[in-house]
Write a protein that holds these residues in place. Sequence first.
Motif, mmCIF file in Angstrom:
data_model
loop_
_atom_site.group_PDB
_atom_site.id
_atom_site.type_symbol
_atom_site.label_atom_id
_atom_site.label_comp_id
_atom_site.label_asym_id
_atom_site.label_seq_id
_atom_site.Cartn_x
_atom_site.Cartn_y
_atom_site.Cartn_z
ATOM 1 N N ILE A 178 0.845 -1.189 0.000
ATOM 2 C CA ILE A 178 0.000 0.000 0.000
ATOM 3 C C ILE A 178 0.887 1.249 0.000
ATOM 4 C CG2 ILE A 178 -1.801 1.244 1.278
ATOM 5 C CD1 ILE A 178 -2.384 -1.493 2.665
ATOM 6 N N PHE A 179 0.464 2.275 -0.734
ATOM 7 C CA PHE A 179 1.213 3.524 -0.789
ATOM 8 C C PHE A 179 0.482 4.588 0.034
ATOM 9 C CE2 PHE A 179 2.437 1.138 -4.488
ATOM 10 C CZ PHE A 179 3.812 1.319 -4.545
ATOM 11 N N PRO A 180 1.162 5.221 0.998
ATOM 12 C CA PRO A 180 0.498 6.220 1.838
ATOM 13 C C PRO A 180 0.159 7.482 1.062
ATOM 14 C CG PRO A 180 2.853 6.199 2.273
ATOM 15 C CD PRO A 180 2.593 5.061 1.329
ATOM 16 N N ALA A 181 -0.825 8.214 1.573
ATOM 17 C CA ALA A 181 -1.115 9.538 1.028
ATOM 18 C C ALA A 181 -0.061 10.516 1.530
ATOM 19 C CB ALA A 181 -2.506 9.986 1.456
ATOM 20 N N ILE A 182 0.160 11.576 0.779
ATOM 21 C CA ILE A 182 1.198 12.556 1.118
ATOM 22 C C ILE A 182 0.541 13.925 1.304
ATOM 23 C CG2 ILE A 182 3.392 13.577 0.473
ATOM 24 C CD1 ILE A 182 3.538 10.565 0.730
ATOM 25 N N SER A 183 0.821 14.549 2.459
ATOM 26 C CA SER A 183 0.256 15.858 2.753
ATOM 27 C C SER A 183 1.082 16.960 2.096
ATOM 28 C CB SER A 183 0.215 16.081 4.268
ATOM 29 O OG SER A 183 1.516 16.393 4.753
ATOM 30 N N THR A 184 0.647 18.203 2.286
ATOM 31 C CA THR A 184 1.337 19.354 1.701
ATOM 32 C C THR A 184 2.787 19.446 2.156
ATOM 33 O OG1 THR A 184 -0.750 20.574 1.601
ATOM 34 C CG2 THR A 184 1.282 21.864 1.438
ATOM 35 N N LEU A 185 3.028 19.152 3.446
ATOM 36 C CA LEU A 185 4.389 19.218 3.996
ATOM 37 C C LEU A 185 5.178 17.925 3.781
ATOM 38 C CD1 LEU A 185 3.839 21.068 7.412
ATOM 39 C CD2 LEU A 185 4.956 21.961 5.358
ATOM 40 N N GLY A 186 4.583 16.973 3.087
ATOM 41 C CA GLY A 186 5.282 15.717 2.833
ATOM 42 C C GLY A 186 5.067 14.667 3.905
ATOM 43 N N ILE A 187 4.102 14.870 4.799
ATOM 44 C CA ILE A 187 3.796 13.884 5.845
ATOM 45 C C ILE A 187 3.030 12.720 5.221
ATOM 46 C CG2 ILE A 187 2.552 13.498 8.014
ATOM 47 C CD1 ILE A 187 2.921 16.544 8.546
ATOM 48 N N GLU A 188 3.496 11.511 5.459
ATOM 49 C CA GLU A 188 2.850 10.324 4.915
ATOM 50 C C GLU A 188 1.767 9.850 5.892
ATOM 51 O OE1 GLU A 188 5.716 7.363 3.870
ATOM 52 O OE2 GLU A 188 7.049 8.810 2.896
ATOM 53 N N VAL A 189 0.591 9.532 5.362
ATOM 54 C CA VAL A 189 -0.559 9.194 6.203
ATOM 55 C C VAL A 189 -1.257 7.948 5.683
ATOM 56 C CG1 VAL A 189 -2.802 9.968 7.096
ATOM 57 C CG2 VAL A 189 -0.933 11.614 6.816
ATOM 58 N N VAL A 190 -1.580 7.052 6.619
ATOM 59 C CA VAL A 190 -2.421 5.893 6.311
ATOM 60 C C VAL A 190 -3.543 5.843 7.334
ATOM 61 C CG1 VAL A 190 -2.539 3.376 6.315
ATOM 62 C CG2 VAL A 190 -0.651 4.521 5.167
ATOM 63 N N SER A 191 -4.773 5.729 6.856
ATOM 64 C CA SER A 191 -5.944 5.677 7.725
ATOM 65 C C SER A 191 -7.026 4.839 7.066
ATOM 66 C CB SER A 191 -6.472 7.089 7.998
ATOM 67 O OG SER A 191 -7.693 7.051 8.711
ATOM 68 N N ILE A 192 -7.830 4.174 7.870
ATOM 69 C CA ILE A 192 -8.908 3.355 7.332
ATOM 70 C C ILE A 192 -9.920 4.203 6.576
ATOM 71 C CG2 ILE A 192 -10.410 3.480 9.359
ATOM 72 C CD1 ILE A 192 -9.741 0.349 7.200
ATOM 73 N N ASN A 193 -10.099 5.473 6.976
ATOM 74 C CA ASN A 193 -11.080 6.327 6.309
ATOM 75 C C ASN A 193 -10.709 6.626 4.868
ATOM 76 O OD1 ASN A 193 -13.269 6.712 7.980
ATOM 77 N ND2 ASN A 193 -13.133 8.936 7.920
ATOM 78 N N MET A 194 -9.442 6.402 4.527
ATOM 79 C CA MET A 194 -9.001 6.622 3.159
ATOM 80 C C MET A 194 -9.140 5.357 2.324
ATOM 81 S SD MET A 194 -5.766 8.760 4.536
ATOM 82 C CE MET A 194 -4.872 8.981 3.015
ATOM 83 N N MET A 195 -9.748 4.331 2.936
ATOM 84 C CA MET A 195 -10.006 3.079 2.239
ATOM 85 C C MET A 195 -11.502 2.808 2.087
ATOM 86 S SD MET A 195 -7.169 0.587 3.998
ATOM 87 C CE MET A 195 -5.414 0.811 3.725
ATOM 88 N N LEU A 196 -12.322 3.662 2.714
ATOM 89 C CA LEU A 196 -13.767 3.470 2.688
ATOM 90 C C LEU A 196 -14.388 4.267 1.547
ATOM 91 C CD1 LEU A 196 -14.507 3.828 6.520
ATOM 92 C CD2 LEU A 196 -14.140 1.714 5.223
ATOM 93 N N GLU A 197 -15.491 3.753 1.040
ATOM 94 C CA GLU A 197 -16.184 4.437 -0.046
ATOM 95 C C GLU A 197 -16.728 5.779 0.406
ATOM 96 O OE1 GLU A 197 -19.767 3.277 -3.053
ATOM 97 O OE2 GLU A 197 -18.408 1.674 -2.452
ATOM 98 N N ASN A 198 -17.270 5.820 1.641
ATOM 99 C CA ASN A 198 -17.759 7.051 2.240
ATOM 100 C C ASN A 198 -17.147 7.201 3.625
ATOM 101 O OD1 ASN A 198 -19.704 7.836 0.116
ATOM 102 N ND2 ASN A 198 -20.810 6.001 0.772
#
Length: 286
Positions: A109-129
């Motif tokens: 899995i590839f994490p999401a990247i924020s504006t400052l380059g912070i890598e984030v993984v969360s279950i809410n980013m895997m849900l349809e809603n």
Amino acid sequence: MAECNHDCNSCNEECDERQGCSHDCSSCGQNCSERIEMAKPLEDVKIGKIVAVLSGKGGVGKSMVTSLLAVELAQKGYKVGIMDADITGPSIPKMFNLNNQLYGDETGIFPAISTLGIEVVSINMMLENEDVPVLWRGPILGGVIKQFYSEVHWGELDYLLIDMPPGTSDVAISIIQQIPVDSFVMVTTPSKLVSMVVGKAINMAKQVNKQIIGLVENMAYVKCDECGHEINIYKDDVTQEIADKYGLDVVGKLPIDPVLANLSDDGDIESYDSNLLDKLIDKLTK
């Protein structure tokens, strides 16, 4: 088997009544039915320190402290990742305006990247809603936590921050058993009730022999817009008493700040400029 003297520390026998498990399988050589092997990261992952942000109670600001700590570390030039381990109540993506779905391939899995380059993984980013409830029991939650560590391409990080779920239940134990957490940051408020429950989390960390960097007091005060005077909301601030009781330092005091609250709601927490956690960062980066 010899007659039991109920002193498990002096006994090498394995039995159903054996006591004293620290739930930290990484430091235990025993083989038992509860043993869980530590998760191993992907080959491309190199993490300097893993820091878990914990409290014995929900609603005290663990996610806020995690996010602010990540932002301040990133502003100082460190590579930071956030693992949102509060599976049933995730809030990290909202603070960073990360509404996109995570993606992966056969390698992980590839994490999401924020504006400052912070890598984030969360279950809410895997849900349809984002408002879909996660109605999973402990073993499944533990499995997801393991995946967030061992199946994510975190790359090279100086710090991986874990936004822990509230309490000291099986999910918290699963994290300790499966992920090599280096240290804890405890979050509390001036409330006597909250401080009492936070004591349980402190004792859990001590039981598994993990370093506690210090206490961060959230909702510590409100600053007057007109004169700058700090107003204490609670009659008695017991945070220092708790710190003294357990031999800890108070490494941050966060105000009730409308600016911070609004930036968090707007997904723009990275615009908040503060040095509220400098003392914590000084201890963390030594």
